[in-house]
Enzyme design. Sequence first.
Site, PDB file in Angstrom:
ATOM      1  N   ASP A 110     -10.180  42.684  13.190  1.00 11.72           N
ATOM      2  CA  ASP A 110      -9.049  41.967  13.547  1.00 11.72           C
ATOM      3  C   ASP A 110      -8.307  41.833  14.594  1.00 11.72           C
ATOM      4  O   ASP A 110      -8.505  43.466  14.754  1.00 11.72           O
ATOM      5  CB  ASP A 110      -7.991  42.054  12.455  1.00 11.72           C
ATOM      6  CG  ASP A 110      -8.543  41.572  10.482  1.00 11.72           C
ATOM      7  OD1 ASP A 110      -9.746  40.974  10.719  1.00 11.72           O
ATOM      8  OD2 ASP A 110      -8.090  41.586  10.034  1.00 11.72           O
ATOM      9  N   HIS A 155      -3.419  42.182  16.987  1.00 18.67           N
ATOM     10  CA  HIS A 155      -3.362  42.082  15.501  1.00 18.67           C
ATOM     11  C   HIS A 155      -2.265  42.909  15.022  1.00 18.67           C
ATOM     12  O   HIS A 155      -0.915  42.582  14.371  1.00 18.67           O
ATOM     13  CB  HIS A 155      -4.759  42.503  14.656  1.00 18.67           C
ATOM     14  CG  HIS A 155      -4.524  42.200  12.866  1.00 18.67           C
ATOM     15  ND1 HIS A 155      -4.308  41.068  12.760  1.00 18.67           N
ATOM     16  CD2 HIS A 155      -4.891  43.213  12.287  1.00 18.67           C
ATOM     17  CE1 HIS A 155      -4.051  40.855  11.420  1.00 18.67           C
ATOM     18  NE2 HIS A 155      -4.570  42.440  11.174  1.00 18.67           N
ATOM     19  N   HIS A 180      -8.542  49.278  11.297  1.00 14.83           N
ATOM     20  CA  HIS A 180      -7.481  48.842  10.711  1.00 14.83           C
ATOM     21  C   HIS A 180      -6.622  48.904   9.686  1.00 14.83           C
ATOM     22  O   HIS A 180      -7.180  48.971   9.379  1.00 14.83           O
ATOM     23  CB  HIS A 180      -6.129  47.983  12.139  1.00 14.83           C
ATOM     24  CG  HIS A 180      -6.460  47.129  11.109  1.00 14.83           C
ATOM     25  ND1 HIS A 180      -7.801  45.799  10.777  1.00 14.83           N
ATOM     26  CD2 HIS A 180      -5.721  45.507  10.498  1.00 14.83           C
ATOM     27  CE1 HIS A 180      -7.903  45.120  10.441  1.00 14.83           C
ATOM     28  NE2 HIS A 180      -6.977  44.384  10.263  1.00 14.83           N
ATOM     29  N   HIS A 184     -15.392  38.136   7.882  1.00 13.58           N
ATOM     30  CA  HIS A 184     -13.706  37.330   7.609  1.00 13.58           C
ATOM     31  C   HIS A 184     -13.501  36.107   8.003  1.00 13.58           C
ATOM     32  O   HIS A 184     -12.708  35.733   9.298  1.00 13.58           O
ATOM     33  CB  HIS A 184     -13.216  38.571   8.935  1.00 13.58           C
ATOM     34  CG  HIS A 184     -12.175  38.261   8.455  1.00 13.58           C
ATOM     35  ND1 HIS A 184     -10.734  38.433   8.617  1.00 13.58           N
ATOM     36  CD2 HIS A 184     -11.704  39.629   7.323  1.00 13.58           C
ATOM     37  CE1 HIS A 184     -10.582  39.018   7.803  1.00 13.58           C
ATOM     38  NE2 HIS A 184     -10.076  39.888   7.307  1.00 13.58           N
ATOM     39  N   HIS A 200      -5.020  47.698   7.331  1.00 18.01           N
ATOM     40  CA  HIS A 200      -4.907  46.294   6.257  1.00 18.01           C
ATOM     41  C   HIS A 200      -5.674  46.712   4.610  1.00 18.01           C
ATOM     42  O   HIS A 200      -6.346  48.023   4.794  1.00 18.01           O
ATOM     43  CB  HIS A 200      -4.822  45.669   6.862  1.00 18.01           C
ATOM     44  CG  HIS A 200      -3.816  44.454   7.786  1.00 18.01           C
ATOM     45  ND1 HIS A 200      -4.098  43.911   7.897  1.00 18.01           N
ATOM     46  CD2 HIS A 200      -2.463  44.644   7.352  1.00 18.01           C
ATOM     47  CE1 HIS A 200      -2.761  43.621   8.819  1.00 18.01           C
ATOM     48  NE2 HIS A 200      -1.761  44.146   8.113  1.00 18.01           N
ATOM     49  N   ASP A 214      -7.297  45.236   3.312  1.00 17.58           N
ATOM     50  CA  ASP A 214      -8.459  44.497   3.080  1.00 17.58           C
ATOM     51  C   ASP A 214      -9.568  45.277   4.046  1.00 17.58           C
ATOM     52  O   ASP A 214     -10.739  44.817   4.337  1.00 17.58           O
ATOM     53  CB  ASP A 214      -8.610  42.605   3.604  1.00 17.58           C
ATOM     54  CG  ASP A 214      -8.451  42.573   4.655  1.00 17.58           C
ATOM     55  OD1 ASP A 214      -7.312  43.624   5.197  1.00 17.58           O
ATOM     56  OD2 ASP A 214      -7.914  41.394   5.157  1.00 17.58           O
ATOM     57  N   HIS A 215      -8.751  46.384   4.744  1.00 22.26           N
ATOM     58  CA  HIS A 215      -9.933  46.890   5.632  1.00 22.26           C
ATOM     59  C   HIS A 215      -9.996  48.362   5.307  1.00 22.26           C
ATOM     60  O   HIS A 215     -11.181  49.109   5.848  1.00 22.26           O
ATOM     61  CB  HIS A 215      -9.612  46.965   7.474  1.00 22.26           C
ATOM     62  CG  HIS A 215     -10.001  45.247   7.897  1.00 22.26           C
ATOM     63  ND1 HIS A 215     -10.649  44.770   8.246  1.00 22.26           N
ATOM     64  CD2 HIS A 215      -9.091  44.553   7.429  1.00 22.26           C
ATOM     65  CE1 HIS A 215     -10.486  43.388   8.928  1.00 22.26           C
ATOM     66  NE2 HIS A 215      -9.752  43.097   8.028  1.00 22.26           N
ATOM     67  N   HIS A 222      -4.184  36.562  14.317  1.00 19.94           N
ATOM     68  CA  HIS A 222      -5.703  36.533  14.052  1.00 19.94           C
ATOM     69  C   HIS A 222      -6.270  35.367  15.439  1.00 19.94           C
ATOM     70  O   HIS A 222      -5.608  34.934  15.761  1.00 19.94           O
ATOM     71  CB  HIS A 222      -6.075  36.091  12.772  1.00 19.94           C
ATOM     72  CG  HIS A 222      -6.472  37.159  12.032  1.00 19.94           C
ATOM     73  ND1 HIS A 222      -6.723  37.885  11.994  1.00 19.94           N
ATOM     74  CD2 HIS A 222      -5.435  36.629  11.339  1.00 19.94           C
ATOM     75  CE1 HIS A 222      -6.805  38.216  10.262  1.00 19.94           C
ATOM     76  NE2 HIS A 222      -5.683  38.270  10.187  1.00 19.94           N
TER      77      HIS A 222
END
Lengths: 695, 754
Positions: A191, A170, A83, A431, A85, A87-88, A409
Amino acid sequence: MASTGPQQSLKRQDSSTTREEDQLIITPLGAGNEVGRSCVYMSYKGKTVMFDCGIHLAYSGMAALPYFDEIDPSTIDVLLITHFHLDHAASLPYFLEKTTFRGRVFMTYPTKAIYKLLLTDYVKVSKVSVEDMLYNEQDINRSMDKIEVIDFHQTVEVNGIRFWCYTAGHVLGAAMFMVDIAGVRVLYTGDYSREEDRHLRAAETPQFSPDICIIESTYGVQLHQPRNVREKRFTDVIHSTISEGGRVLIPVFALGRAQELLLILDEYWSNHPELHNIPIYYASPLAKRCLTVYETYIHSMNDWIRTEHAAKSNPFIFKHISPIKSIENFKDVGPSVVMASPGGLQSGFSRQLFDMWCSDRKNACVIPGFLVEGTLAKTIINEPKEVTLMNGLSAPLNMQVHYISFSAHADSAQTSAFLEELLPCNIILVHGEANEMGRLKQKLISQFADRNIKIFNPKNCQSVEMYFNSQKMAKTIGRLGEKTPGVGETVGGLLVKKGFTYQIMAPDDLHIFSQLSSTNITQGVTIPYSGAFSVLNHRLKQIYESVESSMDEESGTPTLQVHNRVTVKRDSEKHISLHWISDPVSDMVSDSIVALVLNISREIPKVVVESESIKTEEENEKKVEKVVCALLVSLFGNVTSKENGKLVISVDGNVAELDKQTGDVESENEGLKERVSTAFQRIQSAVKPIPPSTS
Amino acid sequence: MGTSVQVTPLCGVFNENPLSYLVSIDGFNFLIDCGWNDLFDPTLLQPLSKVAATIDAVLLSYSDTLHLGALPYAMKQFGLSAPVYATEPVYRLGLLTMYDQYLSRKQVSEFDLFTLDDIDSAFQKVTSLTYSQNHHLSGKGEGIVIAPHVAGHLLGGTVWKITKDGEDVIYAVDLNHRKERHLNGTVLSSFVRPAVLITDAYNALNNQPSRRGDKEKEFGETLKKTLGAGGNVLLPVDTAGRVLELILILEQYWSDKSLNYPIFFLTYVASSMIDYVKSFLEWMSDSIAKSFEQNRENPFLLKHVTFFINKSELDNAPDGPKVVITSMASLEVGFSHDIFVEWASDPRNLVLFTERGQFATLARILQADPPPKAVKVTMSKRVPLVGEELIAYEEEQNRLKKEEALKAALIKEEEESKALHGADINASDPMVIDVSKTHASHDGRILFPGANALRVAGTRGGGYRDILMDGFSPSSTSVAPMFPFYDNTSEWDDFGEVINPDNYVIKDQDMDETGMLVGGNFDGKFDEGSASLILDTKPSKVVQNELTVQVKCSLIYMDFEGRSDGRSIKTILSHVAPLKLVLVHGSAEATEHLKQHCLKHVCPHVYAPHIEETIDVTSDLCAYKVQLSEKLMSNVHFKKLGDYEVAWVDAEVGKTDSGMLSLLPCSAAAPMHKSVLVGDLKMADFKQFLGSKGIQVEFAGGALRCGEYVTIRKVGDASQKGGASGPQQILIEGPLCEDYYKIRDYLYSQFFLL
């Protein structure tokens, strides 16, 4: 790379029977015992897949990247992004543009559309020095051309790696990837959330149980409050704060959960006319630009929003929420509700507002997202007396701080239930903060105690090694498959491998069952020869066992067939020609005929006497023996002869005895025995005369 | 051991009738497509009615009437109850297409083959799949995997791949291999050697030489010329298919040339159709997806095209030249029919057909060469009842209402008394008791407000049903087929019209859904305007009058059907090279032509079955599965050739513990086998290769001359890839010399010797 405890025992126990290519390695390059910079590397049977490519929000520059230097990016076949985000997905432009990575990247349609907006914004907002910049806007634009899209449930195959994705909940476009390499299935959840909310569907349960499940553990053993309780707390806090004349700050991550909160607020305001004079601001120019994306991919959302959309107007066009560009445009007069990014209060608009409002007791800060270690949001949740402002000064923290988790989450209950349904053989936790993850691991261990399920929680760069002894199955098809053979019969044919599927077929069927084709090469060589054809016939018959003479039907010229392979034809008074179909043996026969023809005028063959022929046979045998010995020596080195006519071969302390007559091999070492016997068989067939014709 | 496959066409072979085929795989019956034509001729569905109950799954490939039109009718009348699989756009746009058909029909006739509710309930059975999604069937179909793939032609258009035990059955009709503005080309050519391919011959004789760009330019110029001369342009189109491409072409042309003639898009579902389409970007072409990702530009946010769902809006539009895009393409019914009648007599106007009209429709007649000078048409119109008729109708309604109220009261009373006495009650009016008993099953619900008129309309419609079903066929004397008009022949007795209580039972269930429908809760939303037209409870009737229209306007046909032309189809087929090929849908001539072509160039097994003729295309492929033992595999050295890796194996058969056959290394020396050269030699590539090695090469008389003396040539026909042809034959000839052996070595290097 290190290996954690349990795997070592696993390795030891299996090492004798498994081979290197049965080893499956999973290494988190980020998000191992931490939250942020998700990146998991996986390799099996020479195929390599990487999941996600994020950054750590608490660090900046190179320090925020996953540990890319642990791997060789050029070996990665497929990179799958779950996805949008940061952090991804946020180290993707770096990985695509600044490393040797040459594989293919996939993400879903909504993810790709938002990815560009979000990262462009990230580059603009992050105030770091030019050297520390991982990439710039051009890099992002270039990366867009390399990213391919995949739809939910669509199966894609790259180099024999098959993968598809499921809805993950998510955020919009979030996916869980299922990867299938040679029958071993790995599910990477990214997530996910199993709870349907206002606009998103809950994560699906995959149709197949995976062998390995790489699962997020953000919330560890915590449990979420039910959705309605959570929403009520949220609206109550806001309502009471503003009714007392306070201001509410909601620091959010620009996209994703913010849309859900806006839906809640907009609905609450609609139902409470008394609040209509209190403004709600949403400080994200991004969100406005993303609106078209939310509108367009309405089919990825849940039924509620779709019916809402179908029946009325677009629910993402809010009635009570006004967009606001920056702090300069914000007039701080009286109570208001402001949603601003970033969610961790690191810098930017939300931090500026926080600095302004934190010392007033009437104000409130509602933190709706997950608290990333190292951010101010995480700090203030413990209600310290003082906080450090952006200008370096300290200020008392008087505002109320509420933490109401809306982050989609999975919580402990959802994770347990999800795994209970899936029952994967191996579970790898990523994670999650080390402590939370550890607790979840303990809980899962007790939950699955009676089942043979292994649970790992590797640290960054710590590999989990597993072995899958995959059975290779082949399908024998076509002419070869007409009759199923019994035990002990032999089967010979072409073994064709495509991806991880094997087929055995007769050479003539090759073009039917594959795109390959076989070829016959017919050769024709003209040789000057002015002698009588009958002389040639006579000479050939002396050398070859089978020579048949006939007439060419078209030209009426005499022909000779040698060993049913090579045809010798008289073309004219001065030329003969040889015709044959290419094949090593025929090539050899034709070569010898050529030599014979060229020498025919020079030499008269010796008259062979019977007795001499017997002698030559003996001589021949001796010669063969010599050749066999020589070849074995060249293969194995130390070969000695024993009195009983056996050959002793010793390699690295292993000894094998070979019976030259029967070809039997005796040895303690299975491997050596096999090699010697195969070598002997091949040598035997090489030194024997060519059979007249092969069928 | 091969999977058994049977194909039975139910409609649409050796002609251009709608498509509908029964494909049975190991006893699991797929109905692939369920089409009907714009005339809704029930006789076409005769074969389907016989097998409908035995069908296990329905696969839909396109959203137009020809591919899914009969679905609601078959569900309602034939007991078809299988799950339906389609892509999301086919599902949504198919639903809208059916609404549009129904609403168009309802405007001009007492159409009662199916209702909106039937359409809704039929489409509720649809499971939507995405492209390349492998859907595993369960239950009876265990082991069968179905997957839709891109077909081009229409949005969401599908090539169906049905796989069982590694054998593929592919259904691919109406393909388009070319990339268009809004669609990608089909991926059919990425499949090779399927066991069975079912395809159509519709375009086999149709070769289109012009390129897309030229065609679009010509199209634009034609429109511009007509509009410039003060004429109107009518584009009769389908509801939600090819029209999308036309809209995009027009948008672009209008922007490029800065034209400001108005363009109107008029169907009963125009705006909801565009709404849906806007959210189907991921089903469209790469360039559309890309422009959205980069700039969030949605091409279906239209700048020049205005949608109408109601003809009065068009009538209110300012006068002057305009373009009207409207359904149906056949000109049989719908707005296109009415507008054609209005505009046909003005020589300035232009009717531009973008697709071939369906057989025996007005559009087809007009496309004849030369076009007819005049056509007879029936103008029908639904008008509200006025004056005496209205009074009579209202009286009737009131009477019915009272009757029902009475019944309801009686039922209640009856139930109460039953509860009290448990005995029969003697009522004053025996007739009412009779009826109330038949109604006992659905107690007082009949009195739902607002639903009355609809139900009554349904009841009245019931009188026509038989007539329409049996009596409908194009009369040989009329130019265009038309609905016969009959007087209401329903019987009356002393108490009014004789009613069939069964109608009430069914309609009652439908009513609940209707209620939902009005509330806007149902899935397929459609325009409120059109909803009001149909759910209008105002009493109305249909008036018809026949007139002859002088066709003075220009008629042009330009091909924007978005189907591959004959030549490309042949190329694709020989590339795909199925083991068995089944031809459907196409005129007898085209089918025969393609069959002959394929027999020669594609594969030896080409079938063109007739209606209800079951052909068995079970592959004669034999196969068994073996396990490859580790020991064997460790001795196998693969050679890599493109996607494939090949090796020769000689093995001995053994058994594993589980009784599976397994291949072990030979214990004795393997027998000699004839060596195989694997590889495909391309003469041109080889020429280059030799050139790079410093050998003089040139093509001479079909052969490759290498150096001074050596020639290499390919023999035999290499164009046929299917089952009949053997390996490639190459001939190398030359005198005995060094060059010969050198070149031979180079030639060998192009192959793998196994």
